[in-house]
Design an enzyme around this catalytic site. Sequence first.
Site, PDB file in Angstrom:
ATOM      1  N   ALA A 117      -4.584 -12.043  51.954  1.00 29.64           N
ATOM      2  CA  ALA A 117      -4.727 -10.825  52.761  1.00 29.64           C
ATOM      3  C   ALA A 117      -4.676  -9.590  51.865  1.00 29.64           C
ATOM      4  O   ALA A 117      -3.601  -9.050  51.567  1.00 29.64           O
ATOM      5  CB  ALA A 117      -3.635 -10.778  53.824  1.00 29.64           C
ATOM      6  N   GLU A 120      -8.487  -4.039  53.580  1.00 30.84           N
ATOM      7  CA  GLU A 120      -8.107  -3.170  54.699  1.00 30.84           C
ATOM      8  C   GLU A 120      -9.329  -2.333  55.067  1.00 30.84           C
ATOM      9  O   GLU A 120     -10.306  -2.286  54.313  1.00 30.84           O
ATOM     10  CB  GLU A 120      -6.958  -2.246  54.274  1.00 30.84           C
ATOM     11  CG  GLU A 120      -5.713  -3.015  53.887  1.00 30.84           C
ATOM     12  CD  GLU A 120      -4.584  -2.116  53.409  1.00 30.84           C
ATOM     13  OE1 GLU A 120      -4.727  -0.868  53.434  1.00 30.84           O
ATOM     14  OE2 GLU A 120      -3.552  -2.669  52.998  1.00 30.84           O
ATOM     15  N   GLY A 122      -9.846   0.794  54.888  1.00 31.88           N
ATOM     16  CA  GLY A 122     -10.187   1.797  53.874  1.00 31.88           C
ATOM     17  C   GLY A 122     -10.102   1.247  52.456  1.00 31.88           C
ATOM     18  O   GLY A 122     -10.116   2.013  51.481  1.00 31.88           O
ATOM     19  N   GLY A 124     -11.816  -1.974  50.919  1.00 30.00           N
ATOM     20  CA  GLY A 124     -12.598  -3.205  50.826  1.00 30.00           C
ATOM     21  C   GLY A 124     -13.001  -3.382  49.376  1.00 30.00           C
ATOM     22  O   GLY A 124     -12.316  -4.042  48.596  1.00 30.00           O
ATOM     23  N   SER A 125     -14.084  -2.690  48.993  1.00 29.08           N
ATOM     24  CA  SER A 125     -14.514  -2.752  47.588  1.00 29.08           C
ATOM     25  C   SER A 125     -13.490  -2.081  46.674  1.00 29.08           C
ATOM     26  O   SER A 125     -13.238  -2.536  45.561  1.00 29.08           O
ATOM     27  CB  SER A 125     -15.876  -2.077  47.426  1.00 29.08           C
ATOM     28  OG  SER A 125     -16.876  -2.892  47.991  1.00 29.08           O
ATOM     29  N   ASP A 233     -11.392 -13.946  40.474  1.00 32.18           N
ATOM     30  CA  ASP A 233     -12.320 -14.507  39.474  1.00 32.18           C
ATOM     31  C   ASP A 233     -12.623 -15.974  39.800  1.00 32.18           C
ATOM     32  O   ASP A 233     -13.785 -16.391  39.814  1.00 32.18           O
ATOM     33  CB  ASP A 233     -11.717 -14.429  38.057  1.00 32.18           C
ATOM     34  CG  ASP A 233     -11.741 -13.012  37.499  1.00 32.18           C
ATOM     35  OD1 ASP A 233     -12.454 -12.158  38.055  1.00 32.18           O
ATOM     36  OD2 ASP A 233     -11.030 -12.768  36.498  1.00 32.18           O
ATOM     37  N   GLY A 235     -11.923 -17.431  42.717  1.00 31.22           N
ATOM     38  CA  GLY A 235     -12.447 -17.489  44.088  1.00 31.22           C
ATOM     39  C   GLY A 235     -13.949 -17.299  44.120  1.00 31.22           C
ATOM     40  O   GLY A 235     -14.665 -17.958  44.882  1.00 31.22           O
ATOM     41  N   GLU A 355     -15.390 -11.924  49.296  1.00 27.63           N
ATOM     42  CA  GLU A 355     -14.743 -12.021  47.969  1.00 27.63           C
ATOM     43  C   GLU A 355     -15.411 -11.079  46.963  1.00 27.63           C
ATOM     44  O   GLU A 355     -15.572 -11.406  45.783  1.00 27.63           O
ATOM     45  CB  GLU A 355     -14.668 -13.465  47.473  1.00 27.63           C
ATOM     46  CG  GLU A 355     -13.687 -14.263  48.328  1.00 27.63           C
ATOM     47  CD  GLU A 355     -12.959 -15.378  47.623  1.00 27.63           C
ATOM     48  OE1 GLU A 355     -12.926 -15.410  46.388  1.00 27.63           O
ATOM     49  OE2 GLU A 355     -12.380 -16.215  48.332  1.00 27.63           O
TER      50      GLU A 355
HETATM   51  N1  COS Z   1      -7.947 -10.101  35.889  1.00 27.50           N
HETATM   52  C1  COS Z   1      -6.790  -9.494  35.501  1.00 27.50           C
HETATM   53  N2  COS Z   1      -6.609  -8.160  35.498  1.00 27.50           N
HETATM   54  C2  COS Z   1      -7.652  -7.399  35.896  1.00 27.50           C
HETATM   55  C3  COS Z   1      -8.874  -7.935  36.288  1.00 27.50           C
HETATM   56  C4  COS Z   1      -9.014  -9.350  36.273  1.00 27.50           C
HETATM   57  N3  COS Z   1     -10.154  -9.959  36.630  1.00 27.50           N
HETATM   58  N4  COS Z   1      -9.715  -6.954  36.646  1.00 27.50           N
HETATM   59  C5  COS Z   1      -9.047  -5.804  36.443  1.00 27.50           C
HETATM   60  N5  COS Z   1      -7.803  -6.068  35.981  1.00 27.50           N
HETATM   61  C6  COS Z   1      -6.774  -5.096  35.587  1.00 27.50           C
HETATM   62  C7  COS Z   1      -7.335  -4.122  34.572  1.00 27.50           C
HETATM   63  O1  COS Z   1      -7.208  -4.621  33.257  1.00 27.50           O
HETATM   64  C8  COS Z   1      -6.480  -2.894  34.792  1.00 27.50           C
HETATM   65  O2  COS Z   1      -5.253  -3.072  34.118  1.00 27.50           O
HETATM   66  P1  COS Z   1      -4.464  -1.822  33.416  1.00 27.50           P
HETATM   67  O3  COS Z   1      -4.023  -0.939  34.520  1.00 27.50           O
HETATM   68  O4  COS Z   1      -3.342  -2.472  32.668  1.00 27.50           O
HETATM   69  O5  COS Z   1      -5.477  -1.159  32.525  1.00 27.50           O
HETATM   70  C9  COS Z   1      -6.203  -2.935  36.293  1.00 27.50           C
HETATM   71  O6  COS Z   1      -6.426  -4.300  36.713  1.00 27.50           O
HETATM   72  C10 COS Z   1      -7.114  -2.032  37.081  1.00 27.50           C
HETATM   73  O7  COS Z   1      -8.434  -2.398  36.787  1.00 27.50           O
HETATM   74  P2  COS Z   1      -9.672  -1.463  37.129  1.00 27.50           P
HETATM   75  O8  COS Z   1      -9.397  -0.093  36.609  1.00 27.50           O
HETATM   76  O9  COS Z   1     -10.923  -2.157  36.664  1.00 27.50           O
HETATM   77  O10 COS Z   1      -9.597  -1.433  38.723  1.00 27.50           O
HETATM   78  P3  COS Z   1     -10.523  -0.699  39.770  1.00 27.50           P
HETATM   79  O11 COS Z   1      -9.664  -0.041  40.776  1.00 27.50           O
HETATM   80  O12 COS Z   1     -11.565   0.123  39.076  1.00 27.50           O
HETATM   81  O13 COS Z   1     -11.213  -1.937  40.555  1.00 27.50           O
HETATM   82  C11 COS Z   1     -12.895  -3.548  41.083  1.00 27.50           C
HETATM   83  C12 COS Z   1     -12.061  -2.822  39.992  1.00 27.50           C
HETATM   84  C13 COS Z   1     -13.864  -2.632  41.778  1.00 27.50           C
HETATM   85  C14 COS Z   1     -13.666  -4.587  40.300  1.00 27.50           C
HETATM   86  C15 COS Z   1     -11.942  -4.198  42.109  1.00 27.50           C
HETATM   87  O14 COS Z   1     -11.363  -3.232  42.975  1.00 27.50           O
HETATM   88  C16 COS Z   1     -12.619  -5.256  42.980  1.00 27.50           C
HETATM   89  O15 COS Z   1     -12.818  -6.390  42.543  1.00 27.50           O
HETATM   90  N6  COS Z   1     -12.965  -4.909  44.227  1.00 27.50           N
HETATM   91  C17 COS Z   1     -13.470  -5.858  45.196  1.00 27.50           C
HETATM   92  C18 COS Z   1     -12.326  -6.463  45.943  1.00 27.50           C
HETATM   93  C19 COS Z   1     -12.703  -7.752  46.575  1.00 27.50           C
HETATM   94  O16 COS Z   1     -13.305  -8.630  45.983  1.00 27.50           O
HETATM   95  N7  COS Z   1     -12.308  -7.910  47.826  1.00 27.50           N
HETATM   96  C20 COS Z   1     -12.519  -9.090  48.561  1.00 27.50           C
HETATM   97  C21 COS Z   1     -11.203  -9.559  49.050  1.00 27.50           C
HETATM   98  S1  COS Z   1     -11.182 -11.225  49.551  1.00 27.50           S
HETATM   99  S2  COS Z   1     -12.470 -11.371  51.007  1.00 27.50           S
END
Ligand code: COS
Length: 371
Positions: A117, A120, A122, A124-125, A233, A235, A355
């Site tokens: 979970a 939310e 606001g 999602g992405s 990753d 998932g 995802e």
């Molecule tokens: N594994 C481990 N750590 C990770 C990571 C990963 N795959 N991806 C990012 N991080 C870490 C980064 O290294 C960073 O760490 P530091 O703060 O120490 O530098 C931190 O997480 C933040 O990373 P980042 O700045 O890239 O985060 P963002 O807020 O820019 O978000 C995206 C990146 C857009 C890629 C992320 O929000 C995302 O995947 N969004 C989609 C969410 C999703 O898939 N939702 C579906 C839910 S299930 S239906």
Amino acid sequence: MNFVLSDYHRSRKEEFRCFAEKEVDRGDHFPADNLRKAVQNGYMGLPLPPEWGGGGEDFLTYTILIEELSRVCASTGAIIAVHTSVGTFPLYYFGTEEQKKHYLPGLARGELLGAFALTESGAGSDAAALTTSAVRSGDGYILNGCKLFITSGGQADIYTVFATVDRSLGHRGITAFLVEKDTPGLIPGKPEKKMGLNRSNTTELRLEDLYIPASNRLGEEGSGFKIAMSLLDGGRIGIAAQALGLAQAAVDYGTAFLKQREEETGRKTDQYAAFELADLSTRLEAARLLVYRAALVKESGRKCSKEASMAKYYTTDLAVAAATRCIDLCGFPAAEAGSLPAGYFCDAKATQIYEGTNQIQRLVVARELLQ
Ligand code: COS
């Protein structure tokens, strides 16, 4: 690198295909029977170690399982993939010994169903923007907020819930909690009416003054965002495997249709249709290499964000294209509501979105390339 499956993986693939074709139904309700049979066969925790109740298989074998299940029923593939990769792995990778003993064998054997979970309305992405709060209270936390689009919402026994202990910290305030289904204050909504993957429940999940003991916090305070990202990753490889199964199903359907038409009419398939089939089959093989490679990188223990995202967006885009072309080639009744190709199309569309949308996957790939 080996580009063909080992004898072992080939024989497991045949076993999974046989199981899916003989035992998996394609109904329109929650696939309880399919899941019961999957539990009996040890398919709910295939890549977990046997000492924790799992099948002790590698991630590639699990990926092939999801592919073959999804070729017949993508909702069943979706439920098992979500349960395994983001419902059970959180405990395995990040749980304390005590948390593992308490929950992991039940999850890995499939006696308990796991869910994740994060999303939310606001957030999602932009997952880091979540607002569900976790406020320290005595020996635990009080959680308040509302999660959206939770796979197996209302069906799951254990939810990994993400909340923030301090919004001003951004992603560094996000913390993960293990929440049992009967916890007072956990209120699942009604299943959403989706266009695809309809046999898998997707619901809202409200958290109203939900008390959770600190012993159910997963990892450290503030480590939740990285936990979520690293789980996603793995998932996303599961979603790519679902799309692979769907694309294969669409290509198989189109091929069988064209063969049957040749037999019935005595005429060769026209060049346009033949080239379409050749192109789709070629892209399908390329997708399979991407998906299996992502599984191998994950299995090796290396970070697999780029490979997983490439596999997810390439394969889910292909699944939509394959279902669309299949409908074009076969015409009516493939275009009828309720036909198999229409079902492949609707399920494939969902795989492009959940995802992490395919736009987010491209962002992940681009960031990895440019960093
Ligand atoms: N594994 C481990 N750590 C990770 C990571 C990963 N795959 N991806 C990012 N991080 C870490 C980064 O290294 C960073 O760490 P530091 O703060 O120490 O530098 C931190 O997480 C933040 O990373 P980042 O700045 O890239 O985060 P963002 O807020 O820019 O978000 C995206 C990146 C857009 C890629 C992320 O929000 C995302 O995947 N969004 C989609 C969410 C999703 O898939 N939702 C579906 C839910 S299930 S239906």
